[in-house]
Motif scaffolding. Structure first.
Motif, PDB file in Angstrom:
ATOM      1  N   GLU A  17      -9.999   0.121  -2.136  1.00 39.62           N
ATOM      2  CA  GLU A  17      -8.350   0.148  -1.439  1.00 39.62           C
ATOM      3  C   GLU A  17      -7.646  -0.917  -2.459  1.00 39.62           C
ATOM      4  N   ILE A  18      -6.346  -0.368  -2.501  1.00 35.17           N
ATOM      5  CA  ILE A  18      -5.434  -1.079  -3.255  1.00 35.17           C
ATOM      6  C   ILE A  18      -4.256  -1.623  -2.197  1.00 35.17           C
ATOM      7  N   LEU A  19      -3.828  -2.817  -2.470  1.00 37.11           N
ATOM      8  CA  LEU A  19      -2.444  -3.267  -1.639  1.00 37.11           C
ATOM      9  C   LEU A  19      -1.608  -3.712  -2.815  1.00 37.11           C
ATOM     10  N   VAL A  20      -0.435  -3.319  -3.005  1.00 42.57           N
ATOM     11  CA  VAL A  20       0.698  -3.569  -3.996  1.00 42.57           C
ATOM     12  C   VAL A  20       1.520  -4.748  -3.334  1.00 42.57           C
ATOM     13  N   MET A  21       1.621  -5.653  -3.884  1.00 42.17           N
ATOM     14  CA  MET A  21       2.500  -6.693  -3.594  1.00 42.17           C
ATOM     15  C   MET A  21       3.714  -6.875  -4.532  1.00 42.17           C
ATOM     16  N   TYR A  22       5.023  -7.140  -3.722  1.00 35.31           N
ATOM     17  CA  TYR A  22       6.173  -7.357  -4.281  1.00 35.31           C
ATOM     18  C   TYR A  22       6.930  -8.373  -3.544  1.00 35.31           C
ATOM     19  N   ARG A  23       7.276  -9.508  -4.160  1.00 33.28           N
ATOM     20  CA  ARG A  23       8.395 -10.479  -3.528  1.00 33.28           C
ATOM     21  C   ARG A  23       7.398 -10.869  -2.398  1.00 33.28           C
ATOM     22  N   GLY A  24       6.163 -11.328  -2.320  1.00 31.07           N
ATOM     23  CA  GLY A  24       5.477 -11.657  -1.168  1.00 31.07           C
ATOM     24  C   GLY A  24       5.235 -10.810   0.055  1.00 31.07           C
ATOM     25  N   ARG A  25       5.433  -9.554  -0.101  1.00 37.76           N
ATOM     26  CA  ARG A  25       5.182  -8.370   0.926  1.00 37.76           C
ATOM     27  C   ARG A  25       4.276  -7.591   0.044  1.00 37.76           C
ATOM     28  N   ILE A  26       3.441  -6.718   1.162  1.00 33.75           N
ATOM     29  CA  ILE A  26       2.651  -5.735   0.872  1.00 33.75           C
ATOM     30  C   ILE A  26       3.622  -4.427   1.032  1.00 33.75           C
ATOM     31  N   VAL A  27       3.987  -3.609  -0.070  1.00 34.22           N
ATOM     32  CA  VAL A  27       4.952  -2.765   0.000  1.00 34.22           C
ATOM     33  C   VAL A  27       4.131  -1.415  -0.132  1.00 34.22           C
ATOM     34  N   GLU A  28       2.836  -1.285  -0.255  1.00 36.44           N
ATOM     35  CA  GLU A  28       2.200  -0.177  -0.445  1.00 36.44           C
ATOM     36  C   GLU A  28       0.620  -0.479  -0.386  1.00 36.44           C
ATOM     37  N   ARG A  29      -0.177   0.338   0.600  1.00 36.38           N
ATOM     38  CA  ARG A  29      -1.458   0.276   0.503  1.00 36.38           C
ATOM     39  C   ARG A  29      -2.258   1.515   0.811  1.00 36.38           C
ATOM     40  N   GLY A  30      -3.337   1.556   0.414  1.00 34.52           N
ATOM     41  CA  GLY A  30      -4.377   2.919   0.512  1.00 34.52           C
ATOM     42  C   GLY A  30      -5.388   2.873  -0.408  1.00 34.52           C
ATOM     43  N   GLY A  31      -6.068   4.132  -0.112  1.00 34.88           N
ATOM     44  CA  GLY A  31      -7.108   4.411  -1.193  1.00 34.88           C
ATOM     45  C   GLY A  31      -6.943   4.375  -2.591  1.00 34.88           C
ATOM     46  N   ALA A  32      -7.687   3.794  -3.467  1.00 38.71           N
ATOM     47  CA  ALA A  32      -7.381   3.406  -4.823  1.00 38.71           C
ATOM     48  C   ALA A  32      -6.787   4.789  -5.478  1.00 38.71           C
ATOM     49  N   ASP A  33      -7.261   5.739  -5.461  1.00 35.35           N
ATOM     50  CA  ASP A  33      -6.783   7.206  -6.252  1.00 35.35           C
ATOM     51  C   ASP A  33      -5.360   7.453  -5.406  1.00 35.35           C
ATOM     52  N   GLU A  34      -5.380   7.338  -4.232  1.00 35.12           N
ATOM     53  CA  GLU A  34      -4.054   7.658  -3.614  1.00 35.12           C
ATOM     54  C   GLU A  34      -2.967   6.889  -3.919  1.00 35.12           C
ATOM     55  N   VAL A  35      -3.107   5.588  -4.228  1.00 33.65           N
ATOM     56  CA  VAL A  35      -2.107   4.580  -4.595  1.00 33.65           C
ATOM     57  C   VAL A  35      -1.575   4.873  -6.002  1.00 33.65           C
ATOM     58  N   ILE A  36      -2.590   4.981  -6.877  1.00 31.77           N
ATOM     59  CA  ILE A  36      -2.314   5.253  -8.323  1.00 31.77           C
ATOM     60  C   ILE A  36      -1.814   6.716  -8.522  1.00 31.77           C
ATOM     61  N   LEU A  37      -2.563   7.495  -8.138  1.00 29.75           N
ATOM     62  CA  LEU A  37      -2.082   8.971  -8.453  1.00 29.75           C
ATOM     63  C   LEU A  37      -0.839   9.365  -7.803  1.00 29.75           C
ATOM     64  N   ASN A  38      -0.455   8.898  -6.446  1.00 27.32           N
ATOM     65  CA  ASN A  38       0.692   9.407  -5.794  1.00 27.32           C
ATOM     66  C   ASN A  38       1.302   8.159  -5.123  1.00 27.32           C
ATOM     67  N   PRO A  39       1.857   7.259  -5.846  1.00 27.55           N
ATOM     68  CA  PRO A  39       2.418   6.038  -5.353  1.00 27.55           C
ATOM     69  C   PRO A  39       3.765   6.383  -4.587  1.00 27.55           C
ATOM     70  N   GLN A  40       3.913   5.968  -3.540  1.00 31.36           N
ATOM     71  CA  GLN A  40       5.087   5.986  -2.646  1.00 31.36           C
ATOM     72  C   GLN A  40       6.343   5.241  -2.905  1.00 31.36           C
ATOM     73  N   HIS A  41       6.058   3.813  -3.241  1.00 37.16           N
ATOM     74  CA  HIS A  41       7.093   3.065  -3.147  1.00 37.16           C
ATOM     75  C   HIS A  41       7.480   2.686  -4.773  1.00 37.16           C
ATOM     76  N   GLU A  42       8.823   2.523  -4.848  1.00 35.50           N
ATOM     77  CA  GLU A  42       9.394   2.570  -6.257  1.00 35.50           C
ATOM     78  C   GLU A  42       8.583   1.524  -7.161  1.00 35.50           C
ATOM     79  N   TYR A  43       8.389   0.105  -6.620  1.00 31.94           N
ATOM     80  CA  TYR A  43       7.807  -0.653  -7.361  1.00 31.94           C
ATOM     81  C   TYR A  43       6.424  -0.264  -7.907  1.00 31.94           C
ATOM     82  N   THR A  44       5.629   0.417  -6.979  1.00 33.85           N
ATOM     83  CA  THR A  44       4.310   0.883  -7.534  1.00 33.85           C
ATOM     84  C   THR A  44       4.560   1.739  -8.702  1.00 33.85           C
ATOM     85  N   ARG A  45       5.481   2.708  -8.606  1.00 29.31           N
ATOM     86  CA  ARG A  45       5.623   3.545  -9.626  1.00 29.31           C
ATOM     87  C   ARG A  45       6.198   2.852 -10.919  1.00 29.31           C
ATOM     88  N   LYS A  46       6.822   1.763 -10.670  1.00 31.21           N
ATOM     89  CA  LYS A  46       7.215   1.131 -11.905  1.00 31.21           C
ATOM     90  C   LYS A  46       5.817   0.383 -12.459  1.00 31.21           C
TER      91      LYS A  46
END
Length: 274
Positions: free
Chosen positions: A217-246
Motif C-alpha cells: 500500500e502507498i500513502l502519498v503525503m503533501y504538506r503534512g497530510r495524506i492526499v492519496e492512498r491505495g494499492g501500490a500499482d493503483e496509486v502509481i499507475l492511476n494517480p488521482q491527486h495532482e501532487y502524486t502525478r507531479k
C-alpha cells in the motif's frame, strides 16, 4: 497484531526574532500497519514523513492523536516492551552505528537488554544467527563499522532492529544513502524478512519506483497530510491527486525532482505559519 496511528497531528512552534509561528508538520494522519505488510509513506522532503516515524518510535510526542499497538494506546514514553516490538532503521548507516564499537557489540547489546534470560553462549549464538539472517556471517563480529561497506552497515542495522524481537520496523529512507547498485539487495532483504518473520514494515521514501515494487500500500503525503492512498500499482499507475502525478513525472528527471522539492519547501514556508 497491528500498529496504528489515529488522527496524528504534530505542530512545531518556531521563533523568528521576536515573532512566533506554527509549522503544521503532520495533520490528521491515520493508517494501520499489519504483520507481513509493507506500507510506503511517500513524499518529498518536508512533507512530514520522518516526523511520523519519530512519533511512532517515541522520539517525538504528537500534538494530538495517538499511536495504538494491538488496539491499545502506546505509552507516552517508550517502555522496554514497546521498544522491543517497534524498532527503527535509520537513513544513514554511517551515523547510526557507533564507530568505536564492534559489530558484535551492536547486536549483542539489544539482546542482553531485551532478553536477559539468555546465557552468554546463547547471546553469542543468537548474534551469529542474526548476522546470517541479513546475509552476513560470524566473520564480521569483531569488525568496526568503518571496515564495512554502506550496504553491509545497513544490514547490521537491520540485524540490530531484529535482535529485540521486533514485530514492526520503521525504515526511514533506508537505502537513500547507498549506492544504486546495492539498494535493491537491501530492499529485497527487508521484503524477505517481512514475509519470513511476519514483520510489518513502514517504508518511508521519496522513491516511487521502489515504493511500488516493495510495498503493498502507498500513502502519498503533501504538506503534512495524506492526499492519496491505495494499492501500490493503483496509486502509481492511476494517480488521482495532482501532487502524486507531479511526483511520478519528476521521478524520471532528477532536475525536476529537485525543483519539486524546492517548491514543496517554499510552499511549507509560505503556508505553514499561523
Amino acid at each position: 497484531m497491528t500498529l496504528a496511528v489515529r488522527n496524528l497531528t504534530k505542530d512545531f512552534r518556531l521563533r523568528n526574532g521576536l515573532r512566533f509561528s506554527t509549522l503544521h508538520a503532520v495533520a490528521d494522519v491515520s493508517f494501520t500497519l499489519e504483520p507481513r505488510r509493507t506500507i510506503a509513506l511517500v513524499g518529498e522532503s518536508g512533507s512530514g514523513k520522518s516526523t511520523i516515524a519519530r512519533i511512532i518510535t517515541k522520539l517525538e510526542a504528537p500534538t494530538s492523536g495517538e499511536v495504538l499497538l494491538d488496539g491499545r494506546p502506546a505509552p507516552r514514553r517508550a517502555t522496554a516492551d514497546y521498544r522491543r516490538q517497534v524498532q527503527m532503521v535509520f537513513q544513514d548507516p554511517f551515523a547510526s552505528l557507533n564507530p568505536f564499537h564492534s559489530i558484535r557489540h551492536h547486536i549483542e547489546r539489544p539482546l542482553r537488554i531485551h532478553h536477559p534470560e539468555l546465557s552468554a553462549p546463547q547471546v553469542r549464538e543468537r548474534t551469529v544467527e542474526l548476522l546470517e539472517r541479513v546475509h552476513l556471517d560470524g566473520s564480521y563480529l569483531e569488525r568496526r563499522p568503518h571496515e564495512l561497506s554502506g550496504g553491509q552497515r545497513q544490514r547490521v542495522a537491520i540485524a540490530r532492529a531484529l535482535a529485540p524481537g521486533a514485530r514492526f520496523i520503521v525504515a526511514d529512507e533506508p537505502v537513500s544513502m547507498l549506492d544504486v547498485s546495492i539498494r535493491v539487495g537491501v530492499l529485497n532483504l527487508l521484503a524477505d524478512l517481512q514475509r519470513s518473520e511476519e514483520i510489518g514494515v513502514l517504508y518511508i521514501t521519496h522513491d516511487l519506483a521502489t515504493a511500488r515494487h516493495f510495498s503493498d500500500e502507498i500513502l502519498v503525503m503533501y504538506r503534512g497530510r495524506i492526499v492519496e492512498r491505495g494499492g501500490a500499482d493503483e496509486v502509481i499507475l492511476n494517480p488521482q491527486h495532482e501532487y502524486t502525478r507531479k511526483l511520478r513525472e519528476a521521478a524520471a528527471d532528477p532536475d525536476r525532482l529537485g525543483q519539486l522539492r524546492d517548491d514543496v519547501r517554499r510552499e511549507i514556508a509560505e503556508g505553514g505559519a499561523a
